[in-house]
Design a protein around this motif. Structure first.
Motif: not given
Length: 214
Positions: A13-18, A60-65, A146-152
């Motif tokens: 869901y966080s990918n929808l946010f800046a 890698t994903s924010a979950q992994n990190a 940690l946040e989700k970023f572009e391109n996985d």
């Protein structure tokens, strides 16, 4: 399990946010971060030692990190000069990690603990730490976001301040040590994200830590 599914959905869901982290940086800094993968700054404090502020991109994903960050049992596998690390106490969103650090000659080692606390929102994961039991160490406090970023990918902000309480410890030496820590974490995330066995162990610790029934 329910909690982790919810956490995964929050990261999606966080990918929808800046990005909240990128708001700290100007256009030139963002460009440099994307090119280099990491930015490191040192900021003056009231102490003779600096605070480190670093930004990095992880493939890698924010979950992994987040899972790798939260496994205090193996920080000594990648943090320079860290001889031992062990989770001493674990409760919901909190961890105490016992650490043994090798000191420069003629000193021997330093044993201390760090108290970690985690926060998870719809936009980000935050882990903060402060000094617990200690010998010489006067101050060890900071946080990582940690946040989700572009391109996985994921993006992090890392802030830390250390006062080792040792006369021999120069500002340049402490700066280098803090720099080595954040670089070591980034390198470990890159390496471990490709190692499913290690990643599974990291998630096992993190899932325990985020279980409200603890």
């Amino acid at each position: 399990m329910k909690f982790w599914v919810s956490l995964s959905l929050l990261f999606i869901y966080s990918n929808l946010f800046a990005s909240q982290i990128l708001k700290d940086l100007n256009e030139a800094e963002v460009k440099s971060l994307k090119e280099k993968g990491i930015l490191i700054y040192f900021k003056p404090t009231q102490s003779k030692y600096n605070q480190i502020v670093s930004y990095g991109i992880l493939p890698t994903s924010a979950q992994n990190a987040a899972a790798i960050f939260a496994n205090g049992n193996r920080q000594n596998e990648y943090v320079p000069n860290l001889i031992n690390s062990k989770i001493n106490h674990l409760s919901f969103m909190k961890t105490e990690v016992l650490l043994e650090l090798e000191l420069p000659f003629p000193l021997d080692t330093e044993t201390f603990s760090l108290l970690y606390q985690y926060e998870i929102s719809e936009n980000l994961f935050k882990g903060s730490w402060k000094l617990g039991e200690h010998q010489r160490m006067k101050f060890f406090e900071g946080y990582a976001i940690l946040e989700k970023f572009e391109n996985d990918q994921s993006i992090f902000k890392y802030v830390n301040f250390i006062d080792p309480g040792i006369t021999l410890a120069t500002k340049d030496k402490v700066n280098q040590d803090m720099k080595n820590m954040v670089i070591a974490y980034r390198n470990e995330v890159i390496k471990t994200s490709k190692n499913q066995e290690k990643l599974k162990k990291d998630f096992a610790i993190y899932n325990k830590n985020t279980n409200e029934k603890l």
